[in-house]
Design a protein around this motif. Sequence first.
Motif, PDB file in Angstrom:
ATOM      1  N   UNK A  89       0.850  -1.192   0.000  1.00 37.55           N
ATOM      2  CA  UNK A  89       0.000   0.000   0.000  1.00 37.55           C
ATOM      3  C   UNK A  89       0.880   1.234   0.000  1.00 37.55           C
ATOM      4  N   UNK A  90       0.276   2.379  -0.295  1.00 35.00           N
ATOM      5  CA  UNK A  90       0.992   3.644  -0.135  1.00 35.00           C
ATOM      6  C   UNK A  90       0.868   4.006   1.342  1.00 35.00           C
ATOM      7  N   UNK A  91       1.853   3.608   2.094  1.00 34.28           N
ATOM      8  CA  UNK A  91       1.706   3.499   3.547  1.00 34.28           C
ATOM      9  C   UNK A  91       1.282   4.773   4.255  1.00 34.28           C
ATOM     10  N   UNK A  96      -8.483   6.453   1.866  1.00 34.74           N
ATOM     11  CA  UNK A  96      -9.176   7.061   0.734  1.00 34.74           C
ATOM     12  C   UNK A  96      -8.167   7.488  -0.348  1.00 34.74           C
ATOM     13  N   UNK A  97      -7.082   8.096   0.088  1.00 35.64           N
ATOM     14  CA  UNK A  97      -6.086   8.563  -0.890  1.00 35.64           C
ATOM     15  C   UNK A  97      -5.492   7.410  -1.686  1.00 35.64           C
ATOM     16  N   UNK A  98      -5.293   6.291  -1.031  1.00 32.80           N
ATOM     17  CA  UNK A  98      -4.813   5.118  -1.743  1.00 32.80           C
ATOM     18  C   UNK A  98      -5.711   4.793  -2.925  1.00 32.80           C
ATOM     19  N   UNK A  99      -7.001   4.800  -2.666  1.00 36.90           N
ATOM     20  CA  UNK A  99      -7.936   4.423  -3.722  1.00 36.90           C
ATOM     21  C   UNK A  99      -8.021   5.523  -4.781  1.00 36.90           C
ATOM     22  N   UNK A 100      -8.022   6.765  -4.330  1.00 37.47           N
ATOM     23  CA  UNK A 100      -8.098   7.867  -5.300  1.00 37.47           C
ATOM     24  C   UNK A 100      -6.870   7.840  -6.223  1.00 37.47           C
TER      25      UNK A 100
ATOM     26  N   UNK C 186       3.089  11.456  -4.512  1.00 38.76           N
ATOM     27  CA  UNK C 186       3.239  10.785  -3.225  1.00 38.76           C
ATOM     28  C   UNK C 186       3.360   9.276  -3.420  1.00 38.76           C
ATOM     29  N   UNK C 187       2.566   8.757  -4.365  1.00 36.87           N
ATOM     30  CA  UNK C 187       2.569   7.316  -4.590  1.00 36.87           C
ATOM     31  C   UNK C 187       3.951   6.857  -5.033  1.00 36.87           C
ATOM     32  N   UNK C 188       4.593   7.636  -5.896  1.00 35.29           N
ATOM     33  CA  UNK C 188       5.932   7.276  -6.351  1.00 35.29           C
ATOM     34  C   UNK C 188       6.890   7.256  -5.176  1.00 35.29           C
ATOM     35  N   UNK C 189       6.710   8.204  -4.259  1.00 36.28           N
ATOM     36  CA  UNK C 189       7.559   8.212  -3.080  1.00 36.28           C
ATOM     37  C   UNK C 189       7.338   6.944  -2.245  1.00 36.28           C
TER      38      UNK C 189
END
Lengths: 254, 398, 396
Positions: A89-91, A96-100, C186-189
């Motif tokens: 996951x994007x820890x 919600x942000x993960x899904x968005x 952020x996801x890339x980070x």
Amino acid sequence: MNLLKLDKATIKFGGLIAVNEVSFEINKGDLFGLIGPNGAGKTTCFNLITGVYKPTSGQISFDGRDITGTPANKIANLGIARTFQNIRLFKSMSVLENVVTAGYLRHKTSMASAFFYLPSAIKENEQLKEEAMKLLEVVDLAHVADVRSCDLAYGMQRRLEIARAMATQPQLLLLDEPAAGMNPQEKEELNAMVKKIRDHHNMTVLLIEHDMRFVMSLCEKIFVLDHGEEICFGPPEKVRNDPKVIAAYLGEAV
Amino acid sequence: MLDLAPHLLAGLEISTLPQQLVTGLLIGTIYALVALGYTMVYGVLKLINFAHGEVFMLGAYAALLISWSLGYTPGNSLEHGSWMALILMLIGAMIVCALIGMIIERLAYRPMRNQARIASLITAIGVSLFLQYGGQIFLLNGTPQNIDPKVSPFYSSDPTVGNIQLTIKGPNKELLAKADQMSSLVDKAKTDYEAELKLEGGDEFNLQPKGKELRDLYRKEQRDLESAKNDANKGAILVNLPKGQVFMLGSVLIIMVGLTWLVMFTRQGRAMRAVSLDFDSASLMGINVNAVVTFTFALGSSLAGAGAMMAATFQSGTKIDTFFGVLPGVKAFVAAVLGGIGNIPGAVLGGILMGLAENLVVWAGYGGYKDAIAFVILIAILLFKPGGLLGSAKVEKV
Amino acid sequence: MKFLATRVLSILAAIGFSFLVQKLAEGQDSFTQQLLVLASLYVTLSVSLNLINGITGQFSIGHAAFYQVGAYAAAYCGTAFYPNWHGSPVVWLLLMLVVGGIVAAIAGFIVGLPSLRLKGDYLAVVTMGFGEIVRIVVQNQKVLGESGGLSVHPHLQQIWVVVLLAILCIALCRNLQITAHGLPFLAVREDEVASAAMGVNVTKTKVIAFVLGSGFAGAAGAAYALQLGAINPDLFRMDQSFIILTMVVLGGTGSVTGSVLAALLLFYIPEKMRDLSDVRLSVLVSILISVGFAVAAVRYVINNVHKPIKVRAAYYAGITAVTAVVITILGKILQLVPAFQTSVEGGKLRLVVFAGVLIVLMLIRPEGIFAHHEFSWDWLLSPLKKKRTKLPGVSA
Ligand SMILES: Nc1ncnc2c1ncn2[C@@H]1O[C@H](COP(=O)(O)OP(=O)(O)OP(=O)(O)O)[C@@H](O)[C@H]1O
Ligand SMILES: [Mg+2]
């Protein structure tokens, strides 16, 4: 017509042939199981399909289009999404942000509109959030939408992975050991959830799982790998009784 | 538009190449010593120890202060030194640096161990700046000083004495003999001119016609001699090796062999390698990781101390101030990355390549770019081999 | 309609604020003005580096290179083209910001490309190396004045421009962060493999971060050149990059407000130190020792005392008070030792204090002042609220 087709897909890591000439086809609407002992090459198959690795030889096509060697993000664009065995996951982001983030694919506004905070970007933002909330309801995580994802319990993290993959609106959903670490009741719920995803969200599902009861009750077709090679393919009844499969799992010679 | 190639091919002097290569090799060994410290610390902690260059600087100060305590203060009138002095300075610098390395680790890095890597990196930068600028207050007020070269037993006031000269190709003998004959002519012209000068009152700028004539003759003879000598030496290839630098090279080799033995064949070395492979598992296997980390810092820092002592003693004209460690530090770090950071032979290879490359650049006439070449090579190599020369890029398992 | 109104209002407010600063500064001495300019530039630099390092997670430690590229682009254009310029100097200044930004953005693109293959420390070295290469190449170019540098035409002190640049940079980064467009960065980070699997174009995202971040640094560089009137390569040494990086980390990687605050703090402290008079060595040493122990004590409280924030605050206050007392007493005692009776020029302490503050802050708050958060009144007040909102359905 088939949705996904592997044609003699092979990958070598140095001397190790992790996946050896594996071929199978998945049709639209299938609930397809991929099983095999530890180290059989199941996850590596997923990595080949989703473009994390490039096959040494062989071909993979999706929806009639050759996707061998296509970069991972393009494959996601084409409609294949996955979850990860060791949760990725994007820890530090919220649930919600993960899904968005996964909904990013469907951004229509340009980045410039975000920089200048134009109404179109704001509107799209709201829209993506709404859609994400709906998905969180499907996996029963709506009540923790604002929690940091690494603070979730393990079973919840697995479900979040599924929601995140679904947010890309894929045609084909790859689940890597979705039930790992879940208790029997959670597995029960997951079973129902996967069926619902297939039926109501029109996604074809390919899943890896070690829990035989879970796989047999859920999947309509099962493909068995051992040492990177196919040893059996068919409906659960056939696989269950196949001597090679039994041998592979119990570690006996046939 | 860019003046990148002012000298391109316009007379590369082949005869000076061997000398430059040897000098490069010698500097390279010092980079290698310092790079080893970076690489070992990186190996166990995955931390770029930015303060390593400052440990190097403090090592040079240690050597300087020891040399002073032996009497080689500025303006002393001692004869040249002894082996004992050199060895005292070397060991002293190594011990001081080992202690400093351990203290830095204990006070600044250990508390940061479970934090994000970038936070420990910033702490390291902080420590480095603190030592650079704090040193200006506590270390001789930051006035640059140099170690008296007389402390070395090989010292001689004549720079050509005390060198080992390797002749790869000698000067042309016939021409040399001719030049020798000419030098007697020059001597004669000189005495003539000087006698006349005295006669005319000793004012060089106010000569009688005769004086002028003699002076011009003398100058012409001198020029002729120069060009004759040049002709004779054209094509000669000589390499000068100051004995001090030979001592340095020998010490570096001994230290490296010792280090290899330590890392490969001792218990402590095995523990170090285990920690560098997997920090957490090593601690679960009963290895005292803190002790290993402390040991690594002590070892790496003492190597920097050795490097600093040699750089400060044997490179003539080296001035020590609190920024003495910045450039060697950066270059050694680049050398470590070049070889594959975390890899011990890689650090040595990287250091030597760096020294050679730098001197080749100087030889080719781009002295201004000397400090940039390290990075150019580094970037070029990393683009093709992202893990460094001897390192392997880790493939992430998904 | 409401949108348009708020937008126009906020833009006007930003411009108004910039001119207000300019007006206020005009009454001050030139040192204060210089201070304001530099502070705004550092804010721009750290916020733009934060986009690369904090938000996108790329380990860049050579930001001064882009700053330098922008400054030299402006200086070179000034020498080459300004004599034929017939417009107003202010328009030229704005034009130079754009030029500096574009040239630096191109440089950022060039550095961003290898970042696709390199990770972590390797990328860090490459960016640092790029910084050094730029500086050394400039040092060897006749047209760029070699190590003597260039004098910049026109020399313009327009404080409002740099303030506005900082505001623009902050606003763009904040806008990016509050819309979904910021999430891929952020996801890339967080995880490159997972981002790619979710359809994020990792390559493009990284390059965009580099291009934007370095573009702003370049614009800041151009502004710097014109404000200063003369530039030389020594202004852009490696420690310059380190200072900017420190501002980002100290503020909290990823936090724009954190970067702004840290930039002001880290800039202000050393500048204030300039007018410090001589300090006795005894006082220095006693501060050094006491602060060391105070840090240890604070760390102990952070790690071992799990009491309500009010109690901990009391502890911290206690530690501070004790430290102050100890410094005074110890200072008096050390004053008796002859070796400590000399005094040290205050100016020499500038960077020592800078480094000290840096180490201390990292030791007691390694995640940065703001951690990942952005400033908001809620966040500021949250420790004061009695009950933390409990996470529903989350087991510990
Ligand atoms: N990047 C890689 N480099 C080298 N070897 C790899 C790599 N990825 C996978 N392998 C090897 O390929 C083999 C198959 O691994 P894979 O992860 O596909 O197994 P799996 O069937 O998913 O097993 P499990 O049920 O334990 O998840 C293993 O031997 C593994 O070590
Ligand atoms: Mg697997």
